[in-house]
Design a protein around this motif. Sequence first.
Motif, PDB file in Angstrom:
ATOM      1  N   TRP A  97       0.951  -1.254  -0.598  1.00 50.62           N
ATOM      2  CA  TRP A  97      -0.207   0.686   0.539  1.00 50.62           C
ATOM      3  C   TRP A  97       0.679   1.360   0.450  1.00 50.62           C
ATOM      4  O   TRP A  97       2.128   0.969   0.038  1.00 50.62           O
ATOM      5  CB  TRP A  97      -0.892  -0.181   1.027  1.00 50.62           C
ATOM      6  CG  TRP A  97      -1.685  -1.225   0.959  1.00 50.62           C
ATOM      7  CD1 TRP A  97      -0.919  -1.908   2.286  1.00 50.62           C
ATOM      8  CD2 TRP A  97      -3.048  -1.902   1.054  1.00 50.62           C
ATOM      9  NE1 TRP A  97      -2.439  -3.642   2.185  1.00 50.62           N
ATOM     10  CE2 TRP A  97      -3.387  -2.644   1.066  1.00 50.62           C
ATOM     11  CE3 TRP A  97      -3.664  -0.833   0.236  1.00 50.62           C
ATOM     12  CZ2 TRP A  97      -4.826  -3.005   0.854  1.00 50.62           C
ATOM     13  CZ3 TRP A  97      -5.034  -1.341   0.117  1.00 50.62           C
ATOM     14  CH2 TRP A  97      -5.471  -2.388  -0.284  1.00 50.62           C
ATOM     15  N   ALA A 129      -6.066   7.113   7.524  1.00 48.06           N
ATOM     16  CA  ALA A 129      -7.206   6.565   6.329  1.00 48.06           C
ATOM     17  C   ALA A 129      -6.682   5.543   5.500  1.00 48.06           C
ATOM     18  O   ALA A 129      -7.803   5.195   4.869  1.00 48.06           O
ATOM     19  CB  ALA A 129      -7.780   7.890   5.265  1.00 48.06           C
ATOM     20  N   LYS A 130      -5.579   5.425   4.680  1.00 54.39           N
ATOM     21  CA  LYS A 130      -5.847   4.418   4.315  1.00 54.39           C
ATOM     22  C   LYS A 130      -5.398   2.662   5.129  1.00 54.39           C
ATOM     23  O   LYS A 130      -6.101   1.717   4.609  1.00 54.39           O
ATOM     24  CB  LYS A 130      -4.307   4.127   4.000  1.00 54.39           C
ATOM     25  CG  LYS A 130      -3.613   3.355   2.960  1.00 54.39           C
ATOM     26  CD  LYS A 130      -4.264   3.304   1.383  1.00 54.39           C
ATOM     27  CE  LYS A 130      -3.539   4.021   1.031  1.00 54.39           C
ATOM     28  NZ  LYS A 130      -4.605   4.309  -0.185  1.00 54.39           N
ATOM     29  N   GLU A 133      -9.215   2.057   4.789  1.00 51.21           N
ATOM     30  CA  GLU A 133      -9.696   1.867   4.030  1.00 51.21           C
ATOM     31  C   GLU A 133      -9.122   0.580   3.704  1.00 51.21           C
ATOM     32  O   GLU A 133     -10.163  -0.415   2.723  1.00 51.21           O
ATOM     33  CB  GLU A 133      -9.072   3.207   2.306  1.00 51.21           C
ATOM     34  CG  GLU A 133      -8.838   2.379   1.232  1.00 51.21           C
ATOM     35  CD  GLU A 133      -8.182   2.885   0.196  1.00 51.21           C
ATOM     36  OE1 GLU A 133      -7.859   1.882  -0.988  1.00 51.21           O
ATOM     37  OE2 GLU A 133      -7.524   4.200   0.239  1.00 51.21           O
ATOM     38  N   THR A 135      -9.537  -1.913   5.803  1.00 57.17           N
ATOM     39  CA  THR A 135      -9.832  -2.857   6.426  1.00 57.17           C
ATOM     40  C   THR A 135     -11.279  -3.203   5.395  1.00 57.17           C
ATOM     41  O   THR A 135     -12.615  -3.710   6.238  1.00 57.17           O
ATOM     42  CB  THR A 135      -9.645  -2.390   7.694  1.00 57.17           C
ATOM     43  OG1 THR A 135      -9.299  -2.085   8.540  1.00 57.17           O
ATOM     44  CG2 THR A 135     -10.983  -3.464   8.467  1.00 57.17           C
ATOM     45  N   ARG A 136     -11.533  -1.554   4.986  1.00 57.90           N
ATOM     46  CA  ARG A 136     -13.549  -1.771   4.563  1.00 57.90           C
ATOM     47  C   ARG A 136     -12.725  -3.157   2.956  1.00 57.90           C
ATOM     48  O   ARG A 136     -13.859  -3.758   3.313  1.00 57.90           O
ATOM     49  CB  ARG A 136     -13.097  -0.422   3.897  1.00 57.90           C
ATOM     50  CG  ARG A 136     -14.184   0.458   4.662  1.00 57.90           C
ATOM     51  CD  ARG A 136     -15.077   1.339   4.135  1.00 57.90           C
ATOM     52  NE  ARG A 136     -14.020   2.044   3.496  1.00 57.90           N
ATOM     53  CZ  ARG A 136     -13.055   2.905   3.688  1.00 57.90           C
ATOM     54  NH1 ARG A 136     -12.611   3.646   4.771  1.00 57.90           N
ATOM     55  NH2 ARG A 136     -12.270   4.063   2.947  1.00 57.90           N
ATOM     56  N   ARG A 137     -11.812  -2.981   2.056  1.00 56.83           N
ATOM     57  CA  ARG A 137     -11.215  -3.595   0.880  1.00 56.83           C
ATOM     58  C   ARG A 137     -10.805  -5.215   1.888  1.00 56.83           C
ATOM     59  O   ARG A 137     -11.603  -6.175   1.051  1.00 56.83           O
ATOM     60  CB  ARG A 137     -10.422  -3.215   0.605  1.00 56.83           C
ATOM     61  CG  ARG A 137     -10.333  -1.754  -0.654  1.00 56.83           C
ATOM     62  CD  ARG A 137      -8.958  -1.598  -1.373  1.00 56.83           C
ATOM     63  NE  ARG A 137      -9.362  -0.577  -1.872  1.00 56.83           N
ATOM     64  CZ  ARG A 137      -8.406   0.021  -2.634  1.00 56.83           C
ATOM     65  NH1 ARG A 137      -7.549  -1.218  -3.335  1.00 56.83           N
ATOM     66  NH2 ARG A 137      -8.658   0.479  -3.627  1.00 56.83           N
TER      67      ARG A 137
END
Length: 140
Positions: A97, A129-130, A133, A135-137
């Motif tokens: 990432w 923020a990354k 993101e 975690t959501r993905r």
Amino acid sequence: MSGLPYPAGVPHRAPRPRATNNLAGITVGALLGLILTEHPAGAITGGAIGGAISSQPPSLEAAVRSYFKSKGLDVIGFYRLGSMAAQVLFRHGEQYWMVISRAPDSPNWTLESLDDWLYGDIVEFQLPAKLAEITRRLAS
């Protein structure tokens, strides 16, 4: 932990960590001063120089790498993108990432205050923020 002031109108970011115990720097500097000059004044001067050097913040890259390591993240690469931005490539799990921080334009930046701002922006805003993101993905 206080860094240099940022230019007017630039939002606050946490500065890079500063050394809180520079006794080791003072001691090493005093010993080196005494060894090199063989005079007590050399020890005093060496101690003062050692204390000043040890209280300096780490480089932006070292501070970022240390912070990521404390979060259990492997930094693969740290890149300065000109003078006003920095990019960090890191591994989380089995994937890679990237976070990028860009400082607001201002002619009043100093190198140290700019590095402090970039550090604070990466650790307080870009990385959280990354990670959210990621975690959501991974949850989908």
